[in-house]
Design a protein around this motif. Structure first.
Motif, mmCIF file in Angstrom:
data_model
loop_
_atom_site.group_PDB
_atom_site.id
_atom_site.type_symbol
_atom_site.label_atom_id
_atom_site.label_comp_id
_atom_site.label_asym_id
_atom_site.label_seq_id
_atom_site.Cartn_x
_atom_site.Cartn_y
_atom_site.Cartn_z
ATOM 1 N N VAL A 182 0.695 -1.305 -0.131
ATOM 2 C CA VAL A 182 0.174 -0.801 0.129
ATOM 3 C C VAL A 182 1.196 0.994 -0.070
ATOM 4 O O VAL A 182 1.809 1.285 1.161
ATOM 5 N N GLY A 183 1.049 2.486 -0.820
ATOM 6 C CA GLY A 183 0.775 2.929 -0.991
ATOM 7 C C GLY A 183 0.199 4.188 -0.061
ATOM 8 O O GLY A 183 -0.529 4.529 -0.291
ATOM 9 N N VAL A 184 0.809 5.309 0.971
ATOM 10 C CA VAL A 184 0.774 6.223 1.981
ATOM 11 C C VAL A 184 1.229 7.361 1.253
ATOM 12 O O VAL A 184 2.377 7.577 1.563
ATOM 13 N N ILE A 185 0.561 8.725 0.407
ATOM 14 C CA ILE A 185 0.711 9.939 0.335
ATOM 15 C C ILE A 185 0.400 10.893 0.998
ATOM 16 O O ILE A 185 -1.131 10.968 1.174
ATOM 17 N N LEU A 207 5.641 5.046 2.765
ATOM 18 C CA LEU A 207 4.872 5.965 3.047
ATOM 19 C C LEU A 207 5.512 7.167 2.300
ATOM 20 O O LEU A 207 6.942 7.188 2.820
ATOM 21 N N LYS A 208 5.269 8.859 2.303
ATOM 22 C CA LYS A 208 5.836 9.486 1.300
ATOM 23 C C LYS A 208 5.099 10.462 2.513
ATOM 24 O O LYS A 208 3.948 11.063 1.947
ATOM 25 N N PRO A 209 5.575 10.954 3.125
ATOM 26 C CA PRO A 209 5.338 12.039 4.029
ATOM 27 C C PRO A 209 5.808 13.525 2.913
ATOM 28 O O PRO A 209 6.114 13.485 2.087
ATOM 29 N N VAL A 241 9.449 15.398 8.979
ATOM 30 C CA VAL A 241 10.041 14.259 10.710
ATOM 31 C C VAL A 241 8.275 13.941 11.372
ATOM 32 O O VAL A 241 8.442 12.728 11.434
ATOM 33 N N SER A 242 8.032 15.178 11.532
ATOM 34 C CA SER A 242 6.395 14.707 12.679
ATOM 35 C C SER A 242 6.140 13.494 11.692
ATOM 36 O O SER A 242 5.276 12.593 11.976
ATOM 37 N N GLY A 243 5.354 13.517 10.262
ATOM 38 C CA GLY A 243 5.052 12.546 9.307
ATOM 39 C C GLY A 243 5.622 11.232 9.197
ATOM 40 O O GLY A 243 5.430 10.703 8.529
ATOM 41 N N GLY A 244 7.267 11.641 9.323
ATOM 42 C CA GLY A 244 7.332 10.278 8.126
ATOM 43 C C GLY A 244 8.750 9.863 9.146
ATOM 44 O O GLY A 244 9.098 8.672 10.377
#
Length: 486
Positions: free
Chosen positions: A153-156, A182-184, A190-193
């Motif tokens: 699953v790709g999460v953008i 996961l692509k933040p 930082v907080s999202g990745g």
């Protein structure tokens, strides 16, 4: 460089790197993380190139079989340990959310609590019944259908709630046996990745199951196009969502789009004006209005519009604008120069066309004060466009039918709120609104881990995330038959 988050996670381990079966140098170079409130450089992070994404896709696909075959209790154990790490490291998460996304500390606390709720709900997903025993086509035969993981699953992820939106997709995807790219967003990597990678690393997630690939549009395009990715979960603007869907569509991938909104807060003539105005202020001014579920129109009955507007202005004036780290600040800066310029343009063009600024309306750098507009008509940008800033356009109406017509006069259809002294009356009005979510005597901006979150129209593609909808999104059906005795 302004050093934050010393101790955990070890900056020497992650600075300038991406996370893909361990912390690695990237082919895409590095990018500084800039604090919106001060302009300070907080860190340098690695940027994933399309080549990095391709390698990560191969690794995620290789890990998918073993992770899917793991016992649900093993996947649950990882999620429970991740919850413990998040609680133990909440101060670090809060500091990064405040410094990197320019939210006040209460916004950081909200994201942490909401992420914990998502993890807790995903624990339950792992053990939900996933199959059906069907009537066989032959006497004595067997016919079974059950849900299996999609694979990769790709999460953008967007910048406005980086921790929450990452975990909101990651937790159910992992619980149901998928691996994840996961692509933040490059504004909040930082907080999202980085912190998300370390959270699951400390929780004992096996190597290769999660890959964190910060970057811009080219990175996102590579994730959407990667042949190993079976699904894209995207949260962001409608324009960007269309672009992602076009790329993913070439590969016939499943696409979950959670997009923008032009949400109405409707105040009927029997509403509690003060309560409605407080809900309106929170719905529009909270986190500088930078939320897809923010109130973009305040529709108020003509009998109450003066009292409501006065109360809304009072709330706006009471909110201190400044560095979100400072005590008593209620409104921080918007996220970027581009976003500040957009908000300024929408207000200035609307004022030039005849709208009136009752408070606010002038920015200083990235700081845009809570702004209330009246005399707004339907040709103005403040009426037609998603503002994504702390701007409250107030429009009067004379009847319920007119309020419903104005609220539905948009291609968006995400959220709404209706205020009335009569819950049955408010519910009847709410039932006529073309939105995926609607709240009675409350704010527009709500979410819950057990609720199917999503919109209609150009606010999404009919998909939902949250609750049992996540089971539908992150798995697919498999049917098996066997003949009966011959």
């Amino acid at each position: 460089m302004a050093v934050i988050g010393e101790g955990w996670p070890d900056r020497a381990e992650w600075a300038g790197r991406i996370f893909s079966a361990g912390w690695r140098e990237s082919d895409g170079g590095t990018r500084p993380v800039i604090e919106p409130a001060t302009g300070d450089t907080l860190a340098d992070v690695g940027i994933a190139s399309p080549t990095d994404v391709a390698r990560a896709g191969v690794r995620a696909a290789a890990a998918a079989g073993e992770w899917a075959a793991a016992a649900p209790s093993d996947r649950v154990a990882v999620l429970l340990r991740a919850s413990g790490v998040l609680r133990d490291r909440s101060d670090t998460f809060r500091e990064w959310i405040v410094r990197e996304s320019a939210g006040v500390p209460a916004k950081g606390d909200y994201e942490i609590a909401a992420a914990l709720a998502q993890l807790a709900h995903a624990v339950g997903l792992a053990s939900l019944p996933r199959g059906e025993v069907l009537a066989p086509q032959t006497p004595g035969g067997t016919s079974l259908a059950w849900r299996v993981p999609l694979g990769v699953v790709g999460v953008i992820n967007p910048w406005n709630a980086p921790l929450l939106f990452a975990v909101r997709a990651l937790a159910p995807a992992l619980a149901l046996g998928n691996t994840v790219l996961l692509k933040p967003d490059p504004l909040t990597p930082v907080s999202g990745g980085v912190l998300v990678a370390r959270l699951f690393e400390d929780a004992g997630l096996p190597d290769g199951v999660l890959h964190v690939l910060p970057g811009g549009a080219d990175t996102g395009q590579a994730v959407a196009a990667d042949p190993h990715v079976a699904m894209i979960a995207f949260t962001g603007s409608t324009a960007a969502g269309r672009a992602v869907a076009r790329v993913a569509g070439e590969g016939l991938k499943r696409v979950l789009l959670e997009l923008g909104g032009k949400n109405s807060l409707v105040v009927l003539e029997d509403a509690d004006v003060e309560a409605a105005a407080l809900a309106g202020a929170v719905s529009t001014f909270g986190y500088q209005g930078q939320a897809c579920v923010a109130a973009g129109r305040h529709l108020v009955h003509t009998d109450l519009v003066e009292a409501y507007t006065d109360a809304l202005v009072r709330h706006a004036l009471a909110m201190r604008v400044g560095d979100p780290r400072e005590e008593g600040v209620g409104i921080g800066p918007v996220i970027s120069v581009g976003q500040a310029t957009r908000v300024e343009r929408i207000v200035d063009e609307s004022v030039a066309a005849g709208a009136r600024v009752l408070t606010g309306g002038r920015r200083e750098g990235l700081f845009y004060p809570p702004t209330v507009l009246d005399r707004v008509d339907r040709a103005m940008p403040a009426y037609t466009e998603e503002i994504f800033g702390p701007v409250a356009p107030v429009l009067p109406f004379r009847s319920e039918a007119e309020a419903v017509e104005i609220a539905n006069d948009t291609a968006y259809g995400l959220a709404a709120a209706v205020h009335s002294g009569s819950v049955p009356r408010a519910t009847a009005v709410a039932g006529q609104l073309r939105t995926g979510m609607v709240h009675i005597n409350d704010v527009c901006a709500k979410d819950a881990a057990n609720a199917p979150f999503g919109g209609m129209g150009v606010s999404g593609n009919g998909s939902r995330i949250g609750g049992t909808a996540s089971l539908e999104q992150f798995t697919q059906w498999r049917w098996m038959t066997a003949p009966g005795p011959s």
